[in-house]
Design a protein around this motif. Structure first.
Motif, PDB file in Angstrom:
ATOM      1  N   ASP B 216       0.854  -1.187   0.000  1.00  0.00           N
ATOM      2  CA  ASP B 216       0.000   0.000   0.000  1.00  0.00           C
ATOM      3  C   ASP B 216       0.894   1.242   0.000  1.00  0.00           C
ATOM      4  N   MET B 245      -7.102  -1.510   7.360  1.00  0.00           N
ATOM      5  CA  MET B 245      -6.375  -1.560   6.086  1.00  0.00           C
ATOM      6  C   MET B 245      -6.821  -2.816   5.338  1.00  0.00           C
ATOM      7  N   GLY B 246      -6.307  -3.010   4.142  1.00  0.00           N
ATOM      8  CA  GLY B 246      -6.755  -4.141   3.333  1.00  0.00           C
ATOM      9  C   GLY B 246      -6.315  -5.493   3.907  1.00  0.00           C
ATOM     10  N   GLY B 247      -7.076  -6.525   3.542  1.00  0.00           N
ATOM     11  CA  GLY B 247      -6.764  -7.881   3.994  1.00  0.00           C
ATOM     12  C   GLY B 247      -5.408  -8.358   3.503  1.00  0.00           C
ATOM     13  N   HIS B 277      -4.955 -10.549  -3.200  1.00  0.00           N
ATOM     14  CA  HIS B 277      -5.198 -10.355  -4.630  1.00  0.00           C
ATOM     15  C   HIS B 277      -4.008 -10.913  -5.410  1.00  0.00           C
TER      16      HIS B 277
END
Lengths: 226, 360
Positions: B216, B245-247, B277
């Protein structure tokens, strides 16, 4: 269900130097009748010939070129390979069909199977494992290209091949692989909207004579897949 | 590090042996083939004298330790009369054995059938549902075998159920400690902050911050907040807790801090691709290769993802170069009660992925 060559879909995976690409959609083994061919040309040719012979429900597996035997042995560990009833293996005889048969016997044993006794035959066990070395079991050397050329020997376009052959005999340095060169010449002589650049495309465009007696041995071998 | 593993009668596995472990080991296979059970067996053998581990592995599957019948779930087909046997060999030639038995109810100890008895005593009737017993032995280079027994019992108290742990022998002082962390597929991030705190104490946080920035780019810094909360400085007036925050970031950070903590030990990651991802798979593997080599950590992971395998090979050749021999993939095949392990060395895996052959 017809015979099929699973198409690969390329994604973006490659190393930072662009050396090798991964990211292909994984191909599972989904059928119980397997036909293993050496390279894309061979597999495209089989796709057309099996359709002609009305043999369906066969999975054509393309392996090799390089490291054909190693990749053949790797097949035995693919998921569901052990569910196959018939495994037909084909490859070129190249410079010596006899020694190729011997090395293929060794590879088939490494796969855990007994090899057939002769070229063009099956072991008649479970799974039924067969081996066919091109061009025909009667030849001491050669490749699929030679077999395809045999099917069109009487065709008027074959004169181009004969002339080409006579011409390059006088060259100080000729093509490395004469059989592939002859196929190119023959295909270049054929009419059509687009030029068939290889043996497999030539098969798809109908340039090889699938009625030819030259294919009898191969048809006999493939008919076991019916 | 583990060299091999043998499992008998543990959960869904009847009999299975995996050999030739390397530093980076990945398991694939269909659902219910036994991948997670293999990871659990490795986890138990990391510290077989730790009586909390069986409770933890049930907990990771959301199986309550406070229901007596749940002890049965360790045993293959719930057959408690057949002992669970786990064993492994480590690279230092130590061999570890762990036998798991149902805890015999002592109230039945006095029953001795005599000649006139008409009571048929079946094995199952002798077994209590109250707990399990762990019998651990090891064999070192000098071939000495030592045994240690631990047992668990579920006690009903006025305050509710409690687990009573009884260790009959103390841990031998000469037993080398082996560190291990298990990151399960439904992991939560609460341990990350605590582990990050230890890394900060050792001034080793730079790599983690660098990786976080790759995942990130908004992240400028990481710091530890109250209650061991990991905070991400993304340039706002206050830092954000990691949980928002994102996984993908949580996953990668959980792996990197775990490797740092488990130095010279074992990291187990179930469903390694979970929450990531495709674009982050290479970053994850690069992080794993670099940090695991630096901290000498052996990795065991499972995956269902072909993209994860592709990223593994791409990164392996970039990072490991000539050390690609450190990588192994194992496919677990189950046919009724028979198990088969297909062992892919790097060449076979590389060829399979390059050719687009299914390996899972």
């Amino acid at each position: 269900m017809g015979s099929e060559i699973m198409s690969n879909i390329n994604c973006n995976f490659q190393d930072r130097n662009g050396r090798k690409k991964f990211g292909k959609k994984p191909q599972p083994i989904v059928k119980k009748k397997l036909l293993i061919g050496e390279g894309k040309d061979e597999c495209n040719f089989f796709w057309v010939l099996l359709d002609y012979l009305k043999i369906d429900d066969v999975q054509i597996i393309e392996i090799g070129g390089n490291d054909f035997k190693k990749q053949l042995v790797y097949q035995k560990d693919r998921p569901d390979f052990d569910k196959a009833d018939i495994i037909a293996i084909t490859c070129d005889g190249d410079s010596n069909s006899h020694s190729k048969f011997q090395s293929m016997e060794h590879a088939i044993r490494k796969m855990g199977f007994n090899p057939p006794e002769k070229n063009g035959e099956y072991n008649n066990e479970n799974p039924n494992v067969g081996l066919y070395i091109f061009p025909t079991p009667d030849d001491n050397s050669g490749m699929l290209e030679d077999l395809c050329l045999q099917t069109v020997e009487t065709h008027e376009s074959f004169q181009c091949v004969t002339t080409f052959s006579e011409t390059i005999e006088n060259l100080s340095e000729g093509p490395r692989n004469l059989s592939k060169a002859y196929v190119q010449v023959y295909l270049a002589s054929r009419p059509g909207r687009s030029l068939a650049k290889d043996l497999g495309t030539g098969a798809k465009q109908g340039h090889w004579n699938l009625d030819s007696d030259s294919l009898d041995g191969l048809k006999f071998f493939l008919n076991v897949l019916k | 590090m583990f060299k091999n593993l043998k499992i008998e009668n543990f959960r869904g596995i009847t009999d299975l042996e995996v050999n030739d472990f390397r530093q980076f080991n990945l398991f694939v296979g269909k659902n219910n083939a036994g991948k997670s059970t293999i990871l659990e067996a490795i986890f138990l053998l990391i510290n077989p004298s730790n009586p909390e581990l069986p409770i933890k592995i049930n907990d990771m599957r959301n199986i309550s330790a406070f229901k007596p019948e749940n002890w049965d779930l360790f045993f293959h087909n719930l057959k408690k009369e057949i002992d669970i046997k786990l064993s492994c060999e480590l690279t230092n030639s130590e061999i570890r054995y762990l036998k798991i038995k149902p805890l015999m109810d002592s109230s039945f100890d006095s029953i001795v059938p005599n000649e006139n008895s008409i009571v048929k005593i079946e094995t199952n009737n002798l077994i209590s549902h109250e707990g399990i017993e762990l019998i651990y032995a090891y064999q070192s280079k000098n071939h000495r075998v030592n045994e240690q027994v631990s047992s668990f019992r579920l006690n009903q108290t006025p305050k509710g159920p409690e687990i009573k742990i009884n260790t009959k022998h103390t841990v031998p002082s000469y037993l080398k400690k082996l560190n291990g962390i298990y990151i399960h597929s439904g992991f939560v991030s609460e341990a990350i902050g605590k582990r990050f705190g230890k890394i900060v104490e050792n001034n080793n946080e730079d790599r983690i911050i660098k990786v976080s920035k790759k995942v990130d780019p908004l992240i400028q810094n990481l710091k530890l907040g109250p209650d061991n909360t990991l905070l991400c400085d993304v340039g706002l007036k206050r830092s954000l807790p990691l949980n928002v925050m994102g996984g993908g970031l949580i996953k990668i950070l959980s792996v990197i801090v775990a490797i740092s903590e488990v130095e010279n030990g074992i990291l187990i990651i179930d469903e390694i691709e979970n929450g990531l991802h495709i674009s982050l798979q290479e970053i994850l593997w690069k992080t794993i290769f670099e940090t695991a080599k630096e901290y000498n950590v052996q990795i065991f992971a499972t995956t269902h993802s072909s993209e994860c395998l592709d990223a593994l090979m791409i990164t392996a050749y970039d990072i490991c170069n000539e050390n690609v021999e450190d990588i192994r993939l194992y496919r677990i095949e189950k046919d009724l009660d028979r198990f088969k392990i297909i062992n892919y060395d790097h060449d076979m895996l590389y060829t399979s992925l390059e050719k687009g052959w299914e390996v899972r």
